[in-house]
Motif scaffolding. Sequence first.
Motif, PDB file in Angstrom:
ATOM      1  N   HIS A   1      41.858  93.832 -59.431  1.00  0.00           N
ATOM      2  CA  HIS A   1      42.908  94.688 -59.980  1.00  0.00           C
ATOM      3  C   HIS A   1      43.646  93.984 -61.107  1.00  0.00           C
ATOM      4  CE1 HIS A   1      47.150  96.015 -60.163  1.00  0.00           C
ATOM      5  NE2 HIS A   1      46.631  97.225 -60.048  1.00  0.00           N
ATOM      6  N   GLY A   2      43.975  92.699 -60.902  1.00  0.00           N
ATOM      7  CA  GLY A   2      44.687  91.954 -61.930  1.00  0.00           C
ATOM      8  C   GLY A   2      43.876  91.790 -63.194  1.00  0.00           C
ATOM      9  N   TRP A   3      42.602  91.443 -63.026  1.00  0.00           N
ATOM     10  CA  TRP A   3      41.743  91.247 -64.193  1.00  0.00           C
ATOM     11  C   TRP A   3      41.514  92.572 -64.927  1.00  0.00           C
ATOM     12  CZ3 TRP A   3      36.287  92.674 -64.554  1.00  0.00           C
ATOM     13  CH2 TRP A   3      35.704  92.267 -65.769  1.00  0.00           C
TER      14      TRP A   3
ATOM     15  N   ILE B   1      37.028  84.763 -68.285  1.00  0.00           N
ATOM     16  CA  ILE B   1      36.163  83.849 -67.528  1.00  0.00           C
ATOM     17  C   ILE B   1      36.841  83.439 -66.235  1.00  0.00           C
ATOM     18  CG2 ILE B   1      35.031  81.592 -67.562  1.00  0.00           C
ATOM     19  CD1 ILE B   1      34.782  81.898 -70.607  1.00  0.00           C
ATOM     20  N   TYR B   2      38.143  83.166 -66.321  1.00  0.00           N
ATOM     21  CA  TYR B   2      38.891  82.805 -65.119  1.00  0.00           C
ATOM     22  C   TYR B   2      38.827  83.924 -64.080  1.00  0.00           C
ATOM     23  CZ  TYR B   2      42.881  82.431 -62.026  1.00  0.00           C
ATOM     24  OH  TYR B   2      43.675  82.415 -60.914  1.00  0.00           O
ATOM     25  N   GLY B   3      38.961  85.166 -64.534  1.00  0.00           N
ATOM     26  CA  GLY B   3      38.899  86.298 -63.614  1.00  0.00           C
ATOM     27  C   GLY B   3      37.564  86.380 -62.904  1.00  0.00           C
ATOM     28  N   LEU B   4      36.479  86.184 -63.642  1.00  0.00           N
ATOM     29  CA  LEU B   4      35.147  86.240 -63.046  1.00  0.00           C
ATOM     30  C   LEU B   4      34.938  85.098 -62.053  1.00  0.00           C
ATOM     31  CD1 LEU B   4      33.041  87.173 -66.208  1.00  0.00           C
ATOM     32  CD2 LEU B   4      33.673  88.676 -64.306  1.00  0.00           C
ATOM     33  N   LEU B   5      35.413  83.896 -62.401  1.00  0.00           N
ATOM     34  CA  LEU B   5      35.284  82.761 -61.480  1.00  0.00           C
ATOM     35  C   LEU B   5      36.120  82.971 -60.223  1.00  0.00           C
ATOM     36  CD1 LEU B   5      35.331  79.722 -63.941  1.00  0.00           C
ATOM     37  CD2 LEU B   5      33.388  80.578 -62.627  1.00  0.00           C
ATOM     38  N   SER B   6      37.279  83.596 -60.366  1.00  0.00           N
ATOM     39  CA  SER B   6      38.119  83.886 -59.210  1.00  0.00           C
ATOM     40  C   SER B   6      37.446  84.887 -58.279  1.00  0.00           C
ATOM     41  CB  SER B   6      39.479  84.435 -59.663  1.00  0.00           C
ATOM     42  OG  SER B   6      40.185  83.479 -60.423  1.00  0.00           O
TER      43      SER B   6
END
Length: 343
Positions: free
Chosen positions: A137-139, A168-173
Amino acid sequence: MMVTRYWIAFIVVLSCLLGVLDASAGDADPRYRACVKKCEETGCIGQKCFPQCKFSSEGVSIEGPWYMQEPLYLRWKQWDCQSDCRYYCMLDREEEREESGNGPVKYHGKWPFKRVYGIQEPLSVAFSALNLAMHFHGWLSFFILLYYKLPLKQDKKAYYEYASLWHIYGLLSLNSWFWSAVFHSRDVDLTEKLDYSSAVALLGYSLILAILRSFNVRNEAARVMVTAPLLAFVTTHILYLNFYTLDYGWNMKVCVVMVVAQLLLWAIWAGVTHHPSRWKLWVVVVAGALAMLLEIYDFPPYQGFLDAHALWHATTIPLTYIWWSFIRDDAEFLSSNLLKKTK
């Protein structure tokens, strides 16, 4: 959310040291050991018998692999004779301990959890899934803000210079929380390595991102100079854990150093910056530190389900929302400043 995952990595690596100590109080119990031994030999615990414990003279299960006899939604967990013998002997021993007035103890480094549809730690799985949903939701809201609400350049790119880094951070999270849910569902060698590798990858990337954002590094050459050595180290470390040895002690040292470095960067930056949403960063850092007390005060699972770790997972859910709110505010703040300079 990034800062909360820093605390996650710190707690996880510390708990690893306890988890690898295979001789916990529970599995050192002679009654428990005798129960497991008898179960593996006879295939039964009292009136409950397990078909996966029936072996041929060659040591092969007579009725084929146990996980192939289960319904499809349970097959991937691959519960075998030893796993089920340990689980049901643990339950029986805990009932005896409760009747004698003794509290729960750990078995093979883990508290005695009760399975739900074959899931080892159902609440930790549920809270990991909710964290995954919150990150998505955040990403997604961050993506919509950048490309549908804020002005774009003529080439349709965002003015916010850290947009791609946060994507990229969102995908890694998302990847990290997914494997966290899988690992808590079934703890085997593969899921353990995937969970730890995903956490290390997120932590290493988060350190890179913390350096780039707190020092306001915008030049591409400078970004490469910062990223290359850290990326090489993190990649080497993950390869070491997966293909050489899963050294919990070394992994702890690496992760703690990255955790401390990132927390210091964000804390100092929040203290000196005039960012309008810096209070959100402070909330996440302080609340994450307080939530860590749940891991320090480790207590057995209530009714076999809710332990300190699961409760701690629950606390990261609202913090994730606040963290992505800060990221969106940062995008609006920097984009507004850049637009003013271009006019």
